[in-house]
Design an enzyme around this catalytic site. Sequence first.
Site, mmCIF file in Angstrom:
data_model
loop_
_atom_site.group_PDB
_atom_site.id
_atom_site.type_symbol
_atom_site.label_atom_id
_atom_site.label_comp_id
_atom_site.label_asym_id
_atom_site.label_seq_id
_atom_site.Cartn_x
_atom_site.Cartn_y
_atom_site.Cartn_z
ATOM 1 N N ASP A 187 -13.011 44.242 -126.974
ATOM 2 C CA ASP A 187 -12.627 45.656 -126.874
ATOM 3 C C ASP A 187 -11.295 45.784 -126.143
ATOM 4 O O ASP A 187 -11.166 46.542 -125.176
ATOM 5 C CB ASP A 187 -13.723 46.449 -126.156
ATOM 6 C CG ASP A 187 -13.529 47.957 -126.257
ATOM 7 O OD1 ASP A 187 -12.800 48.405 -127.171
ATOM 8 O OD2 ASP A 187 -14.100 48.696 -125.426
ATOM 9 N N ILE A 188 -10.308 45.051 -126.605
ATOM 10 C CA ILE A 188 -8.993 45.084 -125.955
ATOM 11 C C ILE A 188 -8.304 46.418 -126.214
ATOM 12 O O ILE A 188 -8.065 46.801 -127.356
ATOM 13 C CB ILE A 188 -8.096 43.940 -126.460
ATOM 14 C CG1 ILE A 188 -8.611 42.598 -125.934
ATOM 15 C CG2 ILE A 188 -6.647 44.145 -126.022
ATOM 16 C CD1 ILE A 188 -7.746 41.424 -126.322
#
Length: 259
Positions: A187-188
Site C-alpha cells: 500500500d505504497i
Amino acid sequence: MELPNIIQQFIGNSVLEPNKIGQSPSDVYSFNRNNETFFLKRSSTLYTETTYSVSREAKMLSWLSEKLKVPELIMTFQDEQFEFMITKAINAKPISALFLTDQELLAIYKEALNLLNSIAIIDCPFISNIDHRLKESKFFIDNQLLDDIDQDDFDTELWGDHKTYLSLWNELTETRVEERLVFSHGDITDSNIFIDKFNEIYFLDLGRAGLADEFVDISFVERCLREDASEETAKIFLKHLKNDRPDKRNYFLKLDELN
C-alpha cells in the site's frame, strides 16, 4: 471508549485524539505519555483474517523491526471484539507533507522499492499473493464491507463496463497473472512513506505487507508519480525497470479497487 486493562494502564489519563487517515476500517488515536507521542490502533475481530487486522500488522512490525525503519511496537492485545496495538510515533514526516521536486519524489520512491526488495523473503510471516487478496476481497463483498460505488466518480479505465464489485472480482479471478513473489509493502502512498531529518526512509501502515508479486508495489509507485508528480516522471520510472509489465500493473490496480 472502554479499553482492556493492559491498554488503559499504559494510556493512563492521557487524552485520545482521533487520527483517522485513509480508508482503513481501523480506529486510530494519538496520545501523549511522558512527553512522547504514541498511537493506539484498534480493529474489529471481523477483520482478523484480512490485511486490515491490527494483530497481523503488529506481527509484521515485529518481524521488520531489524530489517526496515518502521514504528516501534509497544504492545498488542486481543479480546473477543477487538484487536489492539500501541506504537511509538516516529520523528519523521510523510512525503505528502514535504515540498519535493518531481526528481526528489522519484528518487525516494525508487529507494523505497530498493529497501523493500532487499528483504529476504525466508520466514516472512504473511502471504499477500493473489489467492489471498481475492479471497479477502470476496469476504468483503459477501459481508458488504466495501463502500458503495459512486458511479459518477470512479476510474473508468480500471472499472470498464463493470457496475458491481462482484463483476470486477469475477474478471480478476478469471484473468489472474503469474506471480514473482518478493517482499511487498502492499500500500505504497505518499502518506505511508516518511522521511526523517537524516533523509532516512520509514514505512508505515504495513497491514498489507507480505509476499506478493513485485508489480504490486511498482503499480502503486507508478500511480503515485503520475498523480503527485507528472506523467513524464512516471514514464521515467517505468523506463528504468528491467522489464515493465503493464498488464500486471493494471491487474493490481484493479485488485486495489476491491479493498
